[in-house]
Design a protein around this motif. Sequence first.
Motif, mmCIF file in Angstrom:
data_model
loop_
_atom_site.group_PDB
_atom_site.id
_atom_site.type_symbol
_atom_site.label_atom_id
_atom_site.label_comp_id
_atom_site.label_asym_id
_atom_site.label_seq_id
_atom_site.Cartn_x
_atom_site.Cartn_y
_atom_site.Cartn_z
ATOM 1 N N ALA A 23 37.250 45.433 35.012
ATOM 2 C CA ALA A 23 37.027 45.606 33.579
ATOM 3 C C ALA A 23 38.149 44.994 32.750
ATOM 4 O O ALA A 23 37.901 44.406 31.688
ATOM 5 N N ASN A 24 39.407 45.111 33.226
ATOM 6 C CA ASN A 24 40.509 44.565 32.431
ATOM 7 C C ASN A 24 40.458 43.045 32.369
ATOM 8 O O ASN A 24 40.882 42.435 31.382
ATOM 9 N N GLN A 101 45.434 40.077 37.010
ATOM 10 C CA GLN A 101 44.559 41.247 36.913
ATOM 11 C C GLN A 101 43.528 41.283 38.041
ATOM 12 O O GLN A 101 43.047 42.346 38.404
ATOM 13 N N LEU A 102 43.213 40.112 38.595
ATOM 14 C CA LEU A 102 42.264 40.084 39.701
ATOM 15 C C LEU A 102 42.772 40.899 40.888
ATOM 16 O O LEU A 102 41.988 41.429 41.670
ATOM 17 N N GLY A 103 44.095 40.974 41.021
ATOM 18 C CA GLY A 103 44.664 41.744 42.116
ATOM 19 C C GLY A 103 45.076 43.146 41.742
ATOM 20 O O GLY A 103 45.561 43.903 42.597
ATOM 21 N N ARG A 112 47.645 43.992 48.791
ATOM 22 C CA ARG A 112 48.505 43.984 47.596
ATOM 23 C C ARG A 112 49.735 43.117 47.831
ATOM 24 O O ARG A 112 50.178 42.387 46.930
ATOM 25 N N ALA A 113 50.285 43.169 49.032
ATOM 26 C CA ALA A 113 51.451 42.349 49.363
ATOM 27 C C ALA A 113 51.087 40.875 49.332
ATOM 28 O O ALA A 113 51.868 40.037 48.847
ATOM 29 N N LYS A 114 49.912 40.534 49.835
ATOM 30 C CA LYS A 114 49.464 39.137 49.793
ATOM 31 C C LYS A 114 49.274 38.673 48.349
ATOM 32 O O LYS A 114 49.640 37.553 47.991
ATOM 33 N N ALA A 115 48.701 39.541 47.508
ATOM 34 C CA ALA A 115 48.491 39.192 46.106
ATOM 35 C C ALA A 115 49.820 38.962 45.394
ATOM 36 O O ALA A 115 49.967 38.030 44.592
ATOM 37 N N LEU A 159 41.019 37.953 47.354
ATOM 38 C CA LEU A 159 41.796 39.164 47.622
ATOM 39 C C LEU A 159 41.191 40.375 46.918
ATOM 40 O O LEU A 159 41.198 41.487 47.456
ATOM 41 N N SER A 160 40.663 40.151 45.718
ATOM 42 C CA SER A 160 40.067 41.258 44.972
ATOM 43 C C SER A 160 38.784 41.759 45.627
ATOM 44 O O SER A 160 38.362 42.892 45.392
ATOM 45 N N ARG A 161 38.163 40.932 46.462
ATOM 46 C CA ARG A 161 36.921 41.300 47.140
ATOM 47 C C ARG A 161 37.141 41.692 48.602
ATOM 48 O O ARG A 161 36.219 42.214 49.253
#
Length: 278
Positions: A23-24, A101-103, A112-115, A159-161
């Motif tokens: 959403a953001n 924001q995608l992460g 999260r570490a990869k992002a 990464l978000s998926r």
Amino acid sequence: MDRLDVFKIIAQQAAKGELTFPANVNATLKLQQALDDPDSHIETAAHMVMAEPLLSARVVALANSSAYNRSGNEIANVRAAVSRLGFATLKSIVASVIVRQLGSQITDPQLRAKAAKLWEHTAHVAALSQVIAKKVTHVDAETAMFAAIVHEVGGFYLLSRAEEYPGLLDSNTEDWLEYGEKLIGRGVLRQLEVPDQVLQAVEGLWHGGAPFPPRTLGATLVLANDLAPVASPLHPPEVAERRRAAALIDFGIGGSTLHTILEESAEEIESLAAALLV
């Protein structure tokens, strides 16, 4: 379902515009669209930026970086920062917020570490692209920085998926480079409505190689990517090693050399990267 099948599914969705954004991100996309309005003014832009705390902090930090603060006068408010940076740079910063924001919704610690690592890589490539554009290839520096900020957006989207597909990114794989990076990346870039010249530059990076000596936007991006001290965590180690080896190549530019220019610009590059990492 194996890794390649997952990449194909996400790539097909991206190609059709069937992208799932947090959403953001959707809210920031509206800000991006507003900035594209030719009737937008500094006051309007400043108010929109102030509504996003993360964006406000990054805009002020970039305006105070050595690349934009030639006078040494520090800025402490968003309106002055927007005025100093201008709309072209502001659009790049908005793009950087969208990418990060995608992460932002990732809960898995490894993802999260990869992002975080991928953004660190992106920030260094963006800082190098801006300086290389100004001092080496002489293409538009703001366009070069924007291209660098979005060049890994497909990776951030993946990464978000990835939490939907456990184990998808447990190890580095050539599958991402050969399939996912190009098709997923292209779909996300088109959804973000990046200009064609930026899309072509990023695609040139995906396919490898660049004209020599570097004179184009694509060559600027390739060179910055090769020189970045932090490699993408989505690329196999041998790819990063090849790029580091390529970055050792030096060449003359007027009365100077690439390495000399980069050494002289080290503070500017570091300051830009630090501002993007805020």
